[in-house]
Scaffold this motif. Structure first.
Motif, PDB file in Angstrom:
ATOM      1  N   LEU A 294      47.624  41.230 -37.918  1.00  0.00           N
ATOM      2  CA  LEU A 294      47.379  41.120 -39.355  1.00  0.00           C
ATOM      3  C   LEU A 294      45.878  40.931 -39.555  1.00  0.00           C
ATOM      4  CD1 LEU A 294      50.267  38.689 -40.379  1.00  0.00           C
ATOM      5  CD2 LEU A 294      50.158  41.155 -40.725  1.00  0.00           C
ATOM      6  N   ARG A 295      45.318  41.534 -40.597  1.00  0.00           N
ATOM      7  CA  ARG A 295      43.875  41.420 -40.828  1.00  0.00           C
ATOM      8  C   ARG A 295      43.452  39.973 -41.071  1.00  0.00           C
ATOM      9  NH1 ARG A 295      39.792  44.700 -41.450  1.00  0.00           N
ATOM     10  NH2 ARG A 295      40.983  46.585 -41.788  1.00  0.00           N
ATOM     11  N   SER A 296      44.307  39.165 -41.663  1.00  0.00           N
ATOM     12  CA  SER A 296      43.943  37.785 -41.946  1.00  0.00           C
ATOM     13  C   SER A 296      43.880  36.916 -40.682  1.00  0.00           C
ATOM     14  CB  SER A 296      44.932  37.165 -42.939  1.00  0.00           C
ATOM     15  OG  SER A 296      46.237  37.175 -42.380  1.00  0.00           O
ATOM     16  N   VAL A 297      44.597  37.333 -39.628  1.00  0.00           N
ATOM     17  CA  VAL A 297      44.597  36.595 -38.357  1.00  0.00           C
ATOM     18  C   VAL A 297      44.373  37.626 -37.235  1.00  0.00           C
ATOM     19  CG1 VAL A 297      45.808  34.855 -36.992  1.00  0.00           C
ATOM     20  CG2 VAL A 297      46.416  35.176 -39.391  1.00  0.00           C
ATOM     21  N   PRO A 298      43.152  38.148 -37.104  1.00  0.00           N
ATOM     22  CA  PRO A 298      42.944  39.258 -36.170  1.00  0.00           C
ATOM     23  C   PRO A 298      43.028  38.872 -34.692  1.00  0.00           C
ATOM     24  CG  PRO A 298      40.865  38.592 -37.131  1.00  0.00           C
ATOM     25  CD  PRO A 298      41.939  37.813 -37.835  1.00  0.00           C
ATOM     26  N   ASP A 299      42.874  37.604 -34.365  1.00  0.00           N
ATOM     27  CA  ASP A 299      42.906  37.203 -32.958  1.00  0.00           C
ATOM     28  C   ASP A 299      44.319  36.927 -32.447  1.00  0.00           C
ATOM     29  OD1 ASP A 299      40.182  37.482 -32.716  1.00  0.00           O
ATOM     30  OD2 ASP A 299      39.760  35.395 -33.221  1.00  0.00           O
ATOM     31  N   LEU A 300      45.301  36.974 -33.318  1.00  0.00           N
ATOM     32  CA  LEU A 300      46.677  36.742 -32.911  1.00  0.00           C
ATOM     33  C   LEU A 300      47.397  38.090 -32.812  1.00  0.00           C
ATOM     34  CD1 LEU A 300      48.999  34.812 -32.281  1.00  0.00           C
ATOM     35  CD2 LEU A 300      49.467  34.714 -34.722  1.00  0.00           C
ATOM     36  N   VAL A 301      47.696  38.505 -31.593  1.00  0.00           N
ATOM     37  CA  VAL A 301      48.405  39.770 -31.367  1.00  0.00           C
ATOM     38  C   VAL A 301      49.890  39.495 -31.485  1.00  0.00           C
ATOM     39  CG1 VAL A 301      48.871  41.607 -29.715  1.00  0.00           C
ATOM     40  CG2 VAL A 301      46.572  40.640 -29.886  1.00  0.00           C
ATOM     41  N   GLU A 302      50.521  40.111 -32.471  1.00  0.00           N
ATOM     42  CA  GLU A 302      51.945  39.887 -32.732  1.00  0.00           C
ATOM     43  C   GLU A 302      52.840  40.741 -31.842  1.00  0.00           C
ATOM     44  OE1 GLU A 302      53.262  37.658 -34.682  1.00  0.00           O
ATOM     45  OE2 GLU A 302      51.628  37.071 -36.012  1.00  0.00           O
ATOM     46  N   TRP A 303      52.373  41.929 -31.487  1.00  0.00           N
ATOM     47  CA  TRP A 303      53.182  42.868 -30.711  1.00  0.00           C
ATOM     48  C   TRP A 303      52.248  43.732 -29.895  1.00  0.00           C
ATOM     49  CZ3 TRP A 303      53.313  48.240 -30.791  1.00  0.00           C
ATOM     50  CH2 TRP A 303      54.412  48.845 -30.184  1.00  0.00           C
ATOM     51  N   SER A 304      52.603  44.006 -28.640  1.00  0.00           N
ATOM     52  CA  SER A 304      51.774  44.893 -27.817  1.00  0.00           C
ATOM     53  C   SER A 304      52.638  45.599 -26.778  1.00  0.00           C
ATOM     54  CB  SER A 304      50.649  44.121 -27.139  1.00  0.00           C
ATOM     55  OG  SER A 304      51.182  43.273 -26.147  1.00  0.00           O
ATOM     56  N   ILE A 305      52.158  46.748 -26.349  1.00  0.00           N
ATOM     57  CA  ILE A 305      52.816  47.510 -25.289  1.00  0.00           C
ATOM     58  C   ILE A 305      51.739  48.355 -24.608  1.00  0.00           C
ATOM     59  CG2 ILE A 305      53.434  49.445 -26.780  1.00  0.00           C
ATOM     60  CD1 ILE A 305      56.046  49.694 -25.160  1.00  0.00           C
ATOM     61  N   THR A 306      51.835  48.473 -23.289  1.00  0.00           N
ATOM     62  CA  THR A 306      50.920  49.300 -22.515  1.00  0.00           C
ATOM     63  C   THR A 306      51.723  50.404 -21.844  1.00  0.00           C
ATOM     64  OG1 THR A 306      49.446  47.433 -22.114  1.00  0.00           O
ATOM     65  CG2 THR A 306      49.205  49.335 -20.662  1.00  0.00           C
TER      66      THR A 306
ATOM     67  N   ARG B 235      61.839  38.934 -29.470  1.00  0.00           N
ATOM     68  CA  ARG B 235      60.421  38.711 -29.763  1.00  0.00           C
ATOM     69  C   ARG B 235      60.297  37.572 -30.758  1.00  0.00           C
ATOM     70  NH1 ARG B 235      57.310  42.916 -27.868  1.00  0.00           N
ATOM     71  NH2 ARG B 235      58.387  44.868 -27.514  1.00  0.00           N
ATOM     72  N   THR B 236      59.268  36.778 -30.590  1.00  0.00           N
ATOM     73  CA  THR B 236      58.998  35.705 -31.538  1.00  0.00           C
ATOM     74  C   THR B 236      57.747  36.075 -32.323  1.00  0.00           C
ATOM     75  OG1 THR B 236      57.739  34.515 -29.846  1.00  0.00           O
ATOM     76  CG2 THR B 236      60.054  33.924 -30.110  1.00  0.00           C
ATOM     77  N   TYR B 237      57.900  36.134 -33.619  1.00  0.00           N
ATOM     78  CA  TYR B 237      56.809  36.462 -34.517  1.00  0.00           C
ATOM     79  C   TYR B 237      56.472  35.243 -35.358  1.00  0.00           C
ATOM     80  CZ  TYR B 237      58.163  41.294 -33.463  1.00  0.00           C
ATOM     81  OH  TYR B 237      58.468  42.469 -32.836  1.00  0.00           O
ATOM     82  N   THR B 238      55.252  35.209 -35.854  1.00  0.00           N
ATOM     83  CA  THR B 238      54.865  34.140 -36.763  1.00  0.00           C
ATOM     84  C   THR B 238      55.589  34.359 -38.094  1.00  0.00           C
ATOM     85  OG1 THR B 238      52.963  35.388 -37.571  1.00  0.00           O
ATOM     86  CG2 THR B 238      52.598  33.913 -35.688  1.00  0.00           C
ATOM     87  N   PRO B 239      55.809  33.292 -38.860  1.00  0.00           N
ATOM     88  CA  PRO B 239      56.467  33.444 -40.155  1.00  0.00           C
ATOM     89  C   PRO B 239      55.719  34.407 -41.095  1.00  0.00           C
ATOM     90  CG  PRO B 239      56.410  31.140 -39.528  1.00  0.00           C
ATOM     91  CD  PRO B 239      55.580  31.886 -38.518  1.00  0.00           C
TER      92      PRO B 239
END
Length: 158
Positions: free
Chosen positions: A105-117, A3-7
């Motif tokens: 993260l609350r500071s960047v709410p439109d960026l989904v870092e991790w998800s699973i369905t 997985r690639t996450y933001t710094p």
């Protein structure tokens, strides 16, 4: 798969005292629902990608990874307002429902870092909580054809 996450997210994961906490979003989809149920495990509502997630306490375990079985997770949602109870009664116990877990993260709410369905099964209701088992459909072990030609189903062929 790596997985690639933001710094900023990686720093939040690894910090003992993170400057901000990660938010876990839950979206429940079902054909009987006019709009998906969207909640955030926090005390304040949050808007992510144009969707409002209402603050509601819930807990979810991470899917396990045990040999010989499909990954499973457990979900518990507080039964506040009894909205989930009404939906479960209408939808025959939520048959066919899926749950999508997203982490932001609350500071960047439109960026989904991790998800699973995952598929929701084994739902139960108490006056305090709605619980469900989250797993994947076992498609690899399903029968491919409706009728198999075996000695017990087609004795004239054998």
């Amino acid at each position: 798969m790596a997985r690639t996450y933001t710094p900023q997210y990686r720093q939040t994961i690894n910090a003992l005292s993170a400057p901000e906490s990660r938010l876990l979003l839950l979206q429940i989809d079902h054909p009987a629902l006019s709009a998906p149920i969207r909640v955030v495990n926090d005390t304040q509502d949050v808007t992510s990608n144009g969707n409002l997630y209402q603050a509601l306490a819930f807990s979810c375990s991470v899917p396990d990874d045990q040999q010989g079985q499909l990954p499973q997770a457990h979900l518990e949602v507080d039964n506040v307002g009894r909205d989930l109870t009404q939906w479960l009664e209408v939808s025959q116990g939520g048959l066919g429902a899926t749950a999508t877990l997203l982490e932001i993260l609350r500071s960047v709410p439109d960026l989904v870092e991790w998800s699973i369905t995952m598929d929701m099964t084994g739902m139960s209701i108490t006056p305090q909580k709605v619980t469900a088992l989250l797993s994947f459909l076992d498609t690899l072990n399903q029968q491919a054809v409706a009728v198999q030609y075996r000695p017990d189903t087609a004795p004239g062929l054998f």
